[in-house]
Design a protein around this motif. Structure first.
Motif, mmCIF file in Angstrom:
data_model
loop_
_atom_site.group_PDB
_atom_site.id
_atom_site.type_symbol
_atom_site.label_atom_id
_atom_site.label_comp_id
_atom_site.label_asym_id
_atom_site.label_seq_id
_atom_site.Cartn_x
_atom_site.Cartn_y
_atom_site.Cartn_z
ATOM 1 N N VAL A 144 -9.523 6.420 -4.252
ATOM 2 C CA VAL A 144 -10.553 5.256 -4.517
ATOM 3 C C VAL A 144 -9.748 4.226 -4.611
ATOM 4 O O VAL A 144 -9.008 3.689 -5.517
ATOM 5 N N LEU A 145 -10.157 3.071 -3.734
ATOM 6 C CA LEU A 145 -9.602 1.647 -3.936
ATOM 7 C C LEU A 145 -10.729 0.866 -4.316
ATOM 8 O O LEU A 145 -11.915 0.795 -3.933
ATOM 9 N N PHE B 149 -1.121 -1.136 -7.275
ATOM 10 C CA PHE B 149 -0.080 -0.605 -8.141
ATOM 11 C C PHE B 149 1.150 -1.322 -8.021
ATOM 12 O O PHE B 149 1.980 -1.205 -9.086
ATOM 13 N N TRP B 150 1.692 -1.897 -6.752
ATOM 14 C CA TRP B 150 2.944 -2.396 -6.519
ATOM 15 C C TRP B 150 3.261 -3.568 -7.405
ATOM 16 O O TRP B 150 4.290 -3.896 -7.756
ATOM 17 N N GLY C 17 -3.300 -4.837 14.686
ATOM 18 C CA GLY C 17 -3.040 -5.693 13.785
ATOM 19 C C GLY C 17 -3.078 -5.466 12.475
ATOM 20 O O GLY C 17 -3.226 -6.175 11.677
ATOM 21 N N GLY C 18 -2.692 -4.170 12.011
ATOM 22 C CA GLY C 18 -2.502 -3.648 10.747
ATOM 23 C C GLY C 18 -1.339 -4.726 9.917
ATOM 24 O O GLY C 18 -0.487 -5.019 10.589
ATOM 25 N N LYS C 19 -1.513 -4.934 8.835
ATOM 26 C CA LYS C 19 -0.405 -5.657 7.953
ATOM 27 C C LYS C 19 0.566 -4.575 7.461
ATOM 28 O O LYS C 19 0.396 -3.870 6.529
ATOM 29 N N MET C 20 1.511 -4.464 8.530
ATOM 30 C CA MET C 20 2.516 -3.507 8.167
ATOM 31 C C MET C 20 3.478 -4.121 6.914
ATOM 32 O O MET C 20 4.127 -5.047 6.905
ATOM 33 N N ASP D 135 -6.924 -6.373 0.274
ATOM 34 C CA ASP D 135 -6.903 -6.687 -0.873
ATOM 35 C C ASP D 135 -5.634 -6.418 -1.609
ATOM 36 O O ASP D 135 -5.114 -6.455 -2.827
ATOM 37 N N GLY D 136 -4.604 -6.187 -0.869
ATOM 38 C CA GLY D 136 -3.040 -6.085 -1.152
ATOM 39 C C GLY D 136 -2.741 -4.636 -1.482
ATOM 40 O O GLY D 136 -1.680 -4.296 -2.035
ATOM 41 N N HIS D 137 -3.645 -3.567 -1.534
ATOM 42 C CA HIS D 137 -3.101 -2.296 -2.057
ATOM 43 C C HIS D 137 -2.222 -1.710 -0.786
ATOM 44 O O HIS D 137 -2.557 -2.062 0.366
ATOM 45 N N ASP D 138 -1.174 -0.913 -1.042
ATOM 46 C CA ASP D 138 -0.237 -0.273 -0.321
ATOM 47 C C ASP D 138 -0.579 1.163 -0.073
ATOM 48 O O ASP D 138 -1.125 1.654 -0.995
#
Length: 127
Positions: A10-11, A65-66, A93-96, A116-119
């Motif tokens: 869950v994010l 979490f990072w 176009g993914g943020k790799m 939202d910056g989740h890895d």
């Protein structure tokens, strides 16, 4: 003995619709519906695996979490071809975040970041 049949990370996200569309457009996930008006929850699915998105009551409290511990994911998926999936998501176009790379623990892996910056990690176990 009862069996576990699946799991779904869950994010917490700022915008459930935007996040679901990102995972659809970049990650190849699908969803059937949004819950609530305005939407506060959605279940995304790809290849039988699910990722749940829940609107954060207070978006300022979203903390990937990072940001708490270096190099840790919010969700991780095992895959059969990490390189092909990396290129698929990159082309869309993914943020790799990193990779693909071979880790010392015998996994070929890469990561993307969501809105939202989740890895989100993806790993292929090597023979």
């Amino acid at each position: 003995m009862p069996k576990l049949l699946g799991s779904a990370p869950v994010l917490l996200v700022k915008d459930v619709v935007a996040s679901a569309n990102y995972f659809r457009d970049v990650g190849g996930f699908q969803y059937d519906k949004f819950y609530g008006d305005p939407p506060f929850f959605c279940i995304c699915e790809r290849d039988g695996l699910r990722l749940m998105l829940a609107k954060a009551d207070d978006p300022t409290q979203i903390k990937p979490f990072w940001q708490i511990q270096a190099n840790i994911w919010n969700a991780y998926f095992w895959v059969d071809d990490a390189d092909a999936l990396y290129h698929e998501m990159q082309a869309k176009g993914g943020k790799m975040d990193y990779g693909p790379c071979t880790k010392p623990y015998g996994v070929r892996e890469f990561g993307i970041q969501d809105l939202d910056g989740h890895d989100i990690g993806f790993g292929q176990i090597l023979p």
